[in-house]
Scaffold this active site. Structure first.
Site, PDB file in Angstrom:
ATOM      1  N   SER A  88     103.386  47.787  70.342  1.00 24.31           N
ATOM      2  CA  SER A  88     103.250  47.846  68.890  1.00 24.31           C
ATOM      3  C   SER A  88     101.872  47.424  68.405  1.00 24.31           C
ATOM      4  CB  SER A  88     104.309  46.956  68.217  1.00 24.31           C
ATOM      5  OG  SER A  88     104.235  45.633  68.715  1.00 24.31           O
TER       6      SER A  88
ATOM      7  N   HIS B 215     101.454  41.251  63.399  1.00 24.58           N
ATOM      8  CA  HIS B 215     100.951  42.523  63.887  1.00 24.58           C
ATOM      9  C   HIS B 215      99.692  42.891  63.108  1.00 24.58           C
ATOM     10  CE1 HIS B 215     104.813  43.033  65.932  1.00 24.58           C
ATOM     11  NE2 HIS B 215     104.260  44.026  66.605  1.00 24.58           N
TER      12      HIS B 215
END
Length: 252
Positions: free
Chosen positions: A10, A231
């Site tokens: 990711s 992230h």
């Protein structure tokens, strides 16, 4: 066009950075503004992006992920560039940080307690370097004409001595140790297998989630219309793309 294959988790896919990549499985969390797409646009490359949220080194090398073949099977030897961002899920890096955001009662649940166990994280770090070396060697073997570049993870925490919001300090200390270990293992794997390395972690030290110009997102809920917690955000993806393009002699 020159073929470019992007492999990874990711941290390369970019879950929650809108818009989604056309045709990508929704569960992959692949953004149309992730660093592979920005690099391909900047350098005029024909991109094959198989990055997938939740991927481990095993998913890259040998295991199917939610019905999708191992990522390495995408390589056919015609590539001129391959980027690799992997390893964080092997050591439980982001899951560890997500576990730290839970109330104390939930942190005592067995699955969460395992993530927060320093001994288990150390064991995972000891296993990830050979796994990363296997990735580098396998990619070099399958794509002998390609530049193969490991891209390590963007910084997710402020430096030692600075608070990371309300995250428990003991868990933050452990997460820093895991992040540092993952960077060392990635660098060692790149050197051992003759791959190149883009040090996104070093470049982003002053761009953690609590900084004035963050390249990553801090705690929160993983909602589909915004970058996932812990992230990269769009600025982070653009920054990594610039680093990769510059390492290839171009500009993003």
């Amino acid at each position: 066009m020159n073929r470019y294959v992007a492999l990874g988790s990711s941290m390369a896919a970019g879950p929650g950075i809108r818009p989604l990549a056309a045709g990508a499985p929704r569960v992959a969390g692949r953004s149309a503004r992730n660093y592979p797409r920005l690099v391909a646009h900047a350098l005029g490359l024909d991109l094959v992006d198989v990055t997938f949220s939740g991927a481990t080194t095993a998913h890259l090398l040998s295991e199917r992920q939610l019905g999708v073949p191992p990522q390495i099977e995408t390589l056919d030897g015609s590539e001129t560039l391959v980027t690799i961002t992997i390893g964080g899920n092997d050591v439980g890096y982001v899951p560890l940080l997500m576990g730290a955001t839970l109330p104390g009662l939930f942190r005592r649940l067995p699955a969460v307690a395992e993530l927060l166990d320093p001994g288990l994280r150390e064991q995972a770090l000891s296993e990830v370097e050979p796994a990363l070396q296997a990735v580098g060697a396998a990619v070099r073997s399958r794509s002998p004409r390609a530049r193969v570049i490991f891209v390590d993870y963007l910084t997710l925490l402020p430096p030692a001595g600075e608070r990371a919001g309300r995250l428990p300090e003991d868990v933050v200390h452990l997460a820093r140790h895991v992040a540092d270990g993952l960077q060392r293992c990635t660098a060692a794997a790149a050197a051992t297998t003759g791959c190149e390395l883009v040090r996104a972690g070093v470049a982003s030290r002053e761009h953690h989630p609590w900084s004035a110009q963050p390249w990553t997102v801090g705690p929160g809920l993983p909602l589909p219309w915004r970058p996932w917690p812990f992230h990269p955000n769009a600025a982070g993806m653009a920054a990594v793309a610039g680093l990769v393009a510059m390492s290839c002699g171009g500009r993003a």
